[in-house]
Scaffold this active site. Structure first.
Site, PDB file in Angstrom:
ATOM      1  N   TYR B  38       0.777  -1.254   0.114  1.00 21.77           N
ATOM      2  CA  TYR B  38       0.191   0.174   0.212  1.00 21.77           C
ATOM      3  C   TYR B  38       0.685   1.036   0.107  1.00 21.77           C
ATOM      4  O   TYR B  38       0.764   2.074   1.080  1.00 21.77           O
ATOM      5  CB  TYR B  38      -1.091  -0.130   1.277  1.00 21.77           C
ATOM      6  CG  TYR B  38      -2.043   0.643   0.990  1.00 21.77           C
ATOM      7  CD1 TYR B  38      -3.224   0.131   0.351  1.00 21.77           C
ATOM      8  CD2 TYR B  38      -2.420   2.193   1.430  1.00 21.77           C
ATOM      9  CE1 TYR B  38      -4.638   0.709  -0.340  1.00 21.77           C
ATOM     10  CE2 TYR B  38      -3.758   2.894   0.805  1.00 21.77           C
ATOM     11  CZ  TYR B  38      -4.714   2.337   0.329  1.00 21.77           C
ATOM     12  OH  TYR B  38      -6.214   3.002  -0.220  1.00 21.77           O
ATOM     13  N   VAL B  40       2.485   3.430  -3.646  1.00 19.49           N
ATOM     14  CA  VAL B  40       1.668   4.328  -4.818  1.00 19.49           C
ATOM     15  C   VAL B  40       1.277   3.447  -5.577  1.00 19.49           C
ATOM     16  O   VAL B  40      -0.343   4.033  -5.241  1.00 19.49           O
ATOM     17  CB  VAL B  40       3.249   4.855  -4.464  1.00 19.49           C
ATOM     18  CG1 VAL B  40       2.568   6.142  -6.260  1.00 19.49           C
ATOM     19  CG2 VAL B  40       4.518   5.707  -3.695  1.00 19.49           C
ATOM     20  N   GLN B  41       0.910   2.741  -5.784  1.00 14.79           N
ATOM     21  CA  GLN B  41       0.922   1.847  -7.357  1.00 14.79           C
ATOM     22  C   GLN B  41      -0.566   0.514  -6.386  1.00 14.79           C
ATOM     23  O   GLN B  41      -1.453   1.581  -7.105  1.00 14.79           O
ATOM     24  CB  GLN B  41       0.953   0.693  -7.511  1.00 14.79           C
ATOM     25  CG  GLN B  41       2.101   1.758  -9.193  1.00 14.79           C
ATOM     26  CD  GLN B  41       1.311   2.125 -10.261  1.00 14.79           C
ATOM     27  OE1 GLN B  41       0.152   1.685 -10.289  1.00 14.79           O
ATOM     28  NE2 GLN B  41       1.532   3.399 -11.043  1.00 14.79           N
ATOM     29  N   GLN B 104      10.330  -6.991  -2.830  1.00 17.53           N
ATOM     30  CA  GLN B 104       9.380  -7.917  -3.306  1.00 17.53           C
ATOM     31  C   GLN B 104      10.500  -9.407  -3.498  1.00 17.53           C
ATOM     32  O   GLN B 104      10.140 -10.472  -3.567  1.00 17.53           O
ATOM     33  CB  GLN B 104       9.230  -8.114  -5.221  1.00 17.53           C
ATOM     34  CG  GLN B 104       8.807  -7.168  -5.209  1.00 17.53           C
ATOM     35  CD  GLN B 104       8.081  -7.264  -7.233  1.00 17.53           C
ATOM     36  OE1 GLN B 104       8.668  -8.009  -7.710  1.00 17.53           O
ATOM     37  NE2 GLN B 104       6.998  -5.963  -7.582  1.00 17.53           N
ATOM     38  N   HIS B 125       5.540  -4.540 -12.870  1.00 19.09           N
ATOM     39  CA  HIS B 125       7.268  -4.032 -13.565  1.00 19.09           C
ATOM     40  C   HIS B 125       7.229  -5.444 -13.686  1.00 19.09           C
ATOM     41  O   HIS B 125       7.406  -6.520 -12.913  1.00 19.09           O
ATOM     42  CB  HIS B 125       7.604  -3.074 -12.281  1.00 19.09           C
ATOM     43  CG  HIS B 125       9.015  -2.640 -12.859  1.00 19.09           C
ATOM     44  ND1 HIS B 125       9.363  -2.527 -13.909  1.00 19.09           N
ATOM     45  CD2 HIS B 125       9.944  -2.233 -11.972  1.00 19.09           C
ATOM     46  CE1 HIS B 125      10.868  -1.731 -13.871  1.00 19.09           C
ATOM     47  NE2 HIS B 125      10.898  -1.678 -12.749  1.00 19.09           N
ATOM     48  N   SER B 271      13.433  32.184 -32.392  1.00 22.48           N
ATOM     49  CA  SER B 271      13.819  32.652 -33.527  1.00 22.48           C
ATOM     50  C   SER B 271      14.850  31.556 -34.412  1.00 22.48           C
ATOM     51  O   SER B 271      14.734  30.385 -34.202  1.00 22.48           O
ATOM     52  CB  SER B 271      14.661  33.287 -32.388  1.00 22.48           C
ATOM     53  OG  SER B 271      15.339  32.334 -32.274  1.00 22.48           O
TER      54      SER B 271
END
Lengths: 566, 351
Positions: B38, B40-41, B104, B125, B271
Site C-alpha cells: 500500500y 504508491v501504485q 518483492q 513492473h 527564433s
C-alpha cells in the site's frame, strides 16, 4: 457624485494622508469584457481615502473583473488605474504599474483564488477523502505562517526580519476573531469549503493590506457566522485598512459602507453615496432582465421522465450508523439517514458540520463508504457495483466542482460532461445529448453562452452551468451543494424554479445543501440537520417553517422575503 | 485490437471501447484480487478496482502502522478487506505484487508457497521476474503470470480515473496456465483505470523502463543540464543566468510546446537564430551520447543495473545513503539557484 461621466481627476503627487478626502485609487477609463463578448464603456471611478465602497451588481456584471484589475491580477486593458494609497504620509508618487501594488498593499479574497492551491494540492475533488494525496499537503497553520502570509521569498537577502512575536500575537487575534482555532492542525485540503473561506480571509487580514477586497464574503458561510462577519467588517471599516465589499444584493452590503458602485453588463449604472445609489436603483440590482426561456422542464425523447420511476416508493439512500474518521478526527458520528424516492431533503448545518462528507458517501466519492452500511438505490455499497453506476443515477453540483472544471471547455461541453460524470469531457456527445445540454442552458438563462469558454464566465454564471450539468441526464437523485452560492436574486430564483421543476416533472428526488434561507427551493419536504458530525434534527417539514425548524439557534436572524417563503 | 500507425510502424492497442468495463467485470466476477503493498501504485489500483465493482482485498503488515492506517482511512476494513500478507494471498485469486522491487525479493519466499493452482500472479513492473537469477522470483508452473504497467504515478492513476479519463498502460502475459491469462490481464488493466493498453513483454517493459529513467527521463536529463550549467559558470555567467538558460526556460516554456505539438513545433516557435543552431547541434549531441546509451542498454540487459539496485536498496543504511545523495544534489549551487529562480516566478508572488 452620482455620475457615470468623466470627472476631473485630482492632481496626483500630493501628500496622501490616511483617512482623508485624498484620492486613494483612481480608475481612469478601464473597460470590462462582457460574458459572451464585447467590452463595456470606459469606467471612471475615484475612491477617496475617507470612503468605504461596495461594488454591487448582478452575476456577470463585471464586479470581480474590475476587482481583479484593481488588485493587479488582470491588466487594465484600456485606460489605467492609479494608486495613491501609501499610508505613511510620505510624499510618494502614485503608482501606475500593477506589479508594484500586486499583493503587497491590496489583498483580494475571492472563492476562485482557491483554485490555485487546490489544483496543486488536490487535483481531483475527492482528494479530501483519499489518503493518496493528503500526506504532505500543507496544514492550515502552515498556510497562516508568517512566511506564507507575507509571501516572503526565503531567498531574498534582507537586513531585517519581521517581528515574529508581534506576528504571533496578531495571528492569535485574527484566528480567534474568525473562530478557526480548531482548524490549525488540519490539512488545507481536508477542511470544508466554508471553513476554507474563513482561513483564506484570515490570511488576507494577516497581510495587513492597505486595501482588502472581499468578494461575496457572505457566500458559503453559515448563518451563525454571518452576523459575526458583519461585525468584523464593521470593525475593519473603522481601522486604517480600507475595505471594499463586492456583492450581488443590497442585503449583503454591511452597515459601514458609505459609497456604492453599481455595475451591470460591464458598465457603471450609478456611483456615489450609498443612499443616492439606493434611491436610483429600485430594489435588487438587476435592471436588465435575465433572458431565460422559462420553458417547462421537457420530458425525454420518448416522453421519459428519467430513471426516477424505477425506484418509486423505495429508498434511494439508506445509511445506518455511519462513522467517518480521519487522522483521529471524527467527521461523522453514528449517522442514520434514509431518503425515499419522492422525498426532497434539505441538508443543513454550520460550516464544518460534515455536510459535504455525508454527501460524498452517497456520491461514490468517499472510500470509507465501503467500511460503512451505506445502501444506494437498493444496493449495499461494496457488493460489486461500480461508482459509475452510482454516479450515473445522481446529478451533482458543488463549489469544488467549479474550481476543478477545465476553464477551456465550452459551457455546452461542461453540461455534456454531466452525461458521463466526468470532470472534463473525454467522450463524444450525440446530437441528442448536445440538444439536451442546450435546453438546460436555455432554461437557466444561459442560451447565448453555449459556446463561451467556462473559464470566461463569472463565478455566478459558472454555478448555473454546473446546475445544468447536474440536471442534464434527468437523474433519479439530484444532489445540489450550495447551488445558489454567490448568485443574485434573479438567478437564484432561476435555480430554485429549475430545482422545483425538476422535482415535480421528472420525479427526481432532491438533496439540497444551503446556508442561506433565501436559497431554499419550495419543493423541500424533509430536512436533516448536522452539527459536528452528528444528526441533531431529521424529519419532514413544511416549506415555510423549514428554516426555523432546522436552525433553531438562528430563529432571530431576519428571514428574507424573496426566496425562503416560496 | 485496434491497429494504430505509430510513425509508420503499425502496433495494436486495446481500448476500453473494445474491452469495456462491463466485460472486465464479467471476466473478474468470480475472482478476488489481492493487492499486496500500500505504497504508491497499490492504493491507486486497489481503490480504482474497488470503485469499479471488483472484489478487492489489501494485504499488508499490521506492524507497519503507517501504511496499515492509510489503508484503513481509505475504507479497507481490518479482518475483512484488509489482511496480513499471507492471509490475503490465500484468499486471493489474482495476486497483485505491488511492493517495491527490493521488497518483492525479500517477501517472495513467504509468498511463493501460498500460491494456489490457477492463481494469477500480477506485476506492474517486469523487474522481479526478468531478473529472477537475482531476485529468486520463479513462479510455480500452475499459475498465470501477467503484467499491467500504468504509465504514470499512483496519484495520476487515481486522479485520472476519478476525473473520468484514464491512463495508458502496457500489458504482458508471461505464463498462461489457465488459458484465461490474457483476458484476466486485460480485465485487470481496464479495472485499474487504463484508457488503453498496448502490448509488451516482461523483458521489454523492464528494459525500456530502466533505460528510460536512467536516460532521458532522469539520468541524462540531470547530467546534460549539469554539464551546460557548469560550462556557463566556468565562463563567468551568473548562477541565475546559467540556471535560466539551462532549466527554467525548458520547464516553463519550451517543453510545453513539445508536449502540445512535437519537437518541430517547438523549433518553429523559436527564433530563427535558436532554430538554426539547434538543428545543427542536435546531430552532434546525438552522436556524442549514442555510445553512452548503447552502454546503458547493455548494462540493463546484462542485469548489472538491477544488481546495483538490489544491492543498494537492501543495504541497512539504504535510506541514509539515499538522503545524502539527494541532499548533495539539492544543495549544489545549481539547484539552490533553481530554488531561488522558482521563488521569483510571477505565480509564486504574493496574491
Amino acid at each position: 457624485m452620482v455620475s457615470s461621466g468623466i470627472k476631473p481627476m485630482v492632481k496626483p503627487g500630493r501628500r496622501s494622508g490616511d483617512v482623508t478626502a485624498e484620492p486613494f485609487i483612481s480608475v481612469e477609463g478601464a473597460v470590462l469584457r462582457r460574458d459572451g463578448g464585447g467590452t463595456g464603456p470606459a469606467i471612471w471611478w475615484q475612491i477617496l481615502g475617507d470612503q468605504h465602497w461596495a461594488v454591487l451588481g448582478p452575476n456577470g456584471s463585471g464586479k470581480s473583473t474590475l476587482m481583479l484589475k484593481i488588485a493587479g491580477h488582470l491588466p487594465a486593458e484600456a485606460g489605467r488605474i492609479v494608486y495613491h494609497l501609501t499610508a505613511d504620509g510620505s510624499a510618494s508618487r502614485p503608482i501606475t504599474t500593477r506589479d508594484q501594488v500586486k499583493g503587497r498593499q491590496i489583498a483580494y479574497v475571492d472563492f476562485r483564488l482557491q483554485r490555485s492551491f487546490l489544483n496543486r494540492e488536490a487535483p481531483f475533488h475527492q482528494a479530501r477523502w483519499n489518503s493518496l494525496s493528503s500526506g504532505d499537503a500543507p496544514l492550515v497553520s502552515e498556510y497562516l505562517s508568517e512566511a506564507a502570509v507575507n509571501c516572503a521569498n526565503p531567498y531574498q537577502v534582507v537586513d531585517t526580519r519581521g517581528d515574529p512575536e508581534r506576528f504571533q500575537a496578531e495571528r492569535a487575534r485574527v484566528v480567534a476573531l474568525l473562530g478557526i482555532e480548531p482548524l490549525l492542525d488540519r490539512r488545507l485540503v481536508q477542511i470544508s469549503s466554508g471553513e476554507r473561506r474563513k482561513v483564506v480571509m484570515a490570511r488576507a487580514l494577516l497581510q495587513r493590506p492597505r486595501l482588502l477586497i472581499l468578494d461575496n464574503p457572505f457566500a458559503g458561510l453559515d448563518q451563525g457566522f454571518r452576523p459575526r462577519l458583519r461585525e468584523i467588517i464593521g470593525r475593519l471599516l473603522m481601522d486604517e485598512m480600507r475595505v471594499m465589499v463586492v456583492a450581488t444584493e443590497w442585503d449583503d452590503v454591511p452597515a459601514g459602507i458609505t459609497h456604492v458602485l453599481l455595475l451591470d453588463r460591464g458598465r457603471v449604472v450609478a456611483q456615489g453615496p450609498r443612499e443616492s445609489v439606493l434611491a436610483r436603483s429600485a430594489g435588487p440590482a438587476s435592471p436588465e432582465p435575465v433572458s431565460s426561456e422559462q420553458a417547462p422542464v421537457r420530458l425525454g425523447p420518448s416522453g421519459s421522465r428519467g430513471e426516477a420511476r424505477t425506484f418509486a416508493g423505495s429508498a434511494l439512500v439508506d445509511m445506518q450508523g455511519v462513522n467517518v474518521t480521519y487522522s483521529g478526527i471524527r467527521i461523522l458520528s453514528q449517522v442514520d439517514w434514509t431518503v425515499h424516492c419522492g422525498e426532497h431533503w434539505a441538508v443543513l448545518g454550520p460550516n464544518g458540520a460534515g455536510k459535504s462528507t455525508l454527501l460524498s458517501l452517497l456520491l461514490g466519492d468517499n472510500p470509507q463508504a465501503y467500511a460503512n452500511r451505506v445502501t444506494l438505490f437498493g444496493r449495499r455499497r461494496g457488493t460489486g457495483e461500480s461508482i459509475w453506476e452510482v454516479k450515473g443515477r445522481i446529478g451533482w453540483a458543488a463549489p469544488e466542482l467549479q474550481l476543478l472544471t477545465p476553464a477551456g471547455l465550452s459551457c455546452r461541453e461542461v453540461v455534456c460532461s454531466g452525461f458521463f460524470d466526468s470532470v472534463g469531457l473525454f467522450r463524444r456527445c450525440s446530437p441528442w445529448q448536445q440538444e439536451e445540454a442546450s435546453h438546460w442552458l436555455e432554461r437557466l438563462g444561459l442560451s447565448g453562452l453555449a459556446q463561451a469558454p467556462f473559464g470566461a464566465l463569472s463565478e455566478g454564471l459558472q454555478r448555473l452551468v454546473l446546475v445544468a450539468r447536474a440536471a442534464v441526464k434527468r437523474p433519479a437523485l439530484l444532489v445540489l451543494d450550495e447551488p445558489c452560492q454567490g448568485l443574485d436574486a434573479e438567478r437564484r430564483d432561476l435555480v430554485l424554479d429549475a430545482v422545483d421543476g425538476i422535482g415535480r416533472s421528472l420525479d427526481s428526488s432532491i438533496i439540497y445543501v444551503t446556508h442561506d434561507p433565501r436559497a431554499l427551493p419550495g419543493i423541500i419536504t424533509h430536512a436533516l440537520r448536522l452539527d459536528r458530525g452528528q444528526v441533531t434534527a431529521r424529519g419532514p417539514v413544511n416549506g415555510r417553517g423549514l428554516w426555523e425548524w432546522a436552525e433553531p439557534a438562528q430563529r432571530a436572524a431576519p428571514a428574507r422575503d424573496d426566496g425562503c417563503a416560496r | 485490437m485496434a491497429k494504430i500507425d505509430f510513425g509508420g510502424v503499425v502496433e495494436e492497442v486495446v481500448t476500453r471501447d473494445e474491452f469495456p468495463l462491463e466485460r472486465a467485470r464479467s471476466v473478474l466476477q468470480d475472482e478476488v484480487v489481492a493487492v499486496l503493498g500500500y505504497g504508491v501504485q497499490g492504493p491507486a489500483q486497489a481503490l480504482n478496482m474497488r470503485d469499479n465493482g471488483i472484489r478487492v482485498i489489501v494485504g499488508g503488515d499490521p506492524q507497519r502502522r503507517r501504511s496499515w492506517d492509510k489503508a484503513v482511512s481509505d475504507g479497507w476494513v481490518p479482518g475483512q478487506t484488509l489482511l496480513p500478507w499471507a492471509e490475503a494471498v490465500q484468499r486471493g485469486t489474482i495476486i497483485q505484487y505491488l511492493v517495491s522491487d527490493a521488497a518483492q525479493m525479500i517477501l517472495w519466499p513467504a509468498i511463493q508457497p501460498l500460491l494456489k493452482e490457477g492463481d494469477a500472479l500480477f506485476f506492474s513492473h517486469g523487474f522481479g521476474l526478468v531478473y529472477n537469477d537475482q531476485t529468486g522470483i520463479v513462479p510455480p508452473p500452475f499459475v498465470d503470470v501477467i503484467l499491467v504497467a500504468p504509465k504514470g504515478s499512483g496519484a495520476s492513476v487515481r486522479a485520472n480515473y476519478l476525473a473520468g479519463s484514464g491512463i495508458n498502460s502496457s500489458f504482458a502475459v508471461q505464463q498462461d496456465y489457465t488459458g484465461r491469462a490474457l483476458e484476466r490481464t486485460l480485465a485487470v488493466g481496464i479495472a485499474i483505470g487504463s484508457g488503453y493498453l498496448f502490448p509488451t513483454s516482461f523483458e521489454r517493459e523492464v528494459y525500456s523502463d530502466l533505460t528510460g529513467e536512467r536516460g532521458v527521463l532522469m539520468g541524462a536529463l540531470a547530467g546534460v543540464m549539469e554539464a551546460q550549467y557548469r560550462t556557463l559558470r566556468a565562463h563567468g555567467h551568473s548562477p541565475s543566468e546559467a540556471f535560466n538558460e539551462t532549466v527554467e526556460e525548458l520547464t516553463q516554456s519550451l517543453i510545453r510546446l513539445v508536449d502540445q505539438n512535437g519537437m518541430d513545433w517547438m523549433y518553429e516557435n523559436c527564433s530563427a537564430t535558436a532554430r538554426r543552431g539547434a538543428l545543427d547541434w542536435r546531430h552532434r549531441f546525438r552522436e556524442a551520447v549514442m555510445p553512452v546509451f548503447d552502454e546503458l542498454y547493455q548494462s540493463v540487459v546484462d542485469g548489472e543495473e538491477t544488481r546495483i539496485v538490489l544491492e543498494a536498496n537492501s543495504a541497512p543504511d539504504y535510506k541514509e545513503k539515499l538522503d545524502e545523495e539527494l541532499r548533495e544534489m539539492r544543495e549544489s549551487e545549481m539547484w539552490r539557484a533553481g530554488a531561488a529562480v522558482r521563488s521569483l516566478r510571477p505565480d509564486n508572488w504574493a496574491r
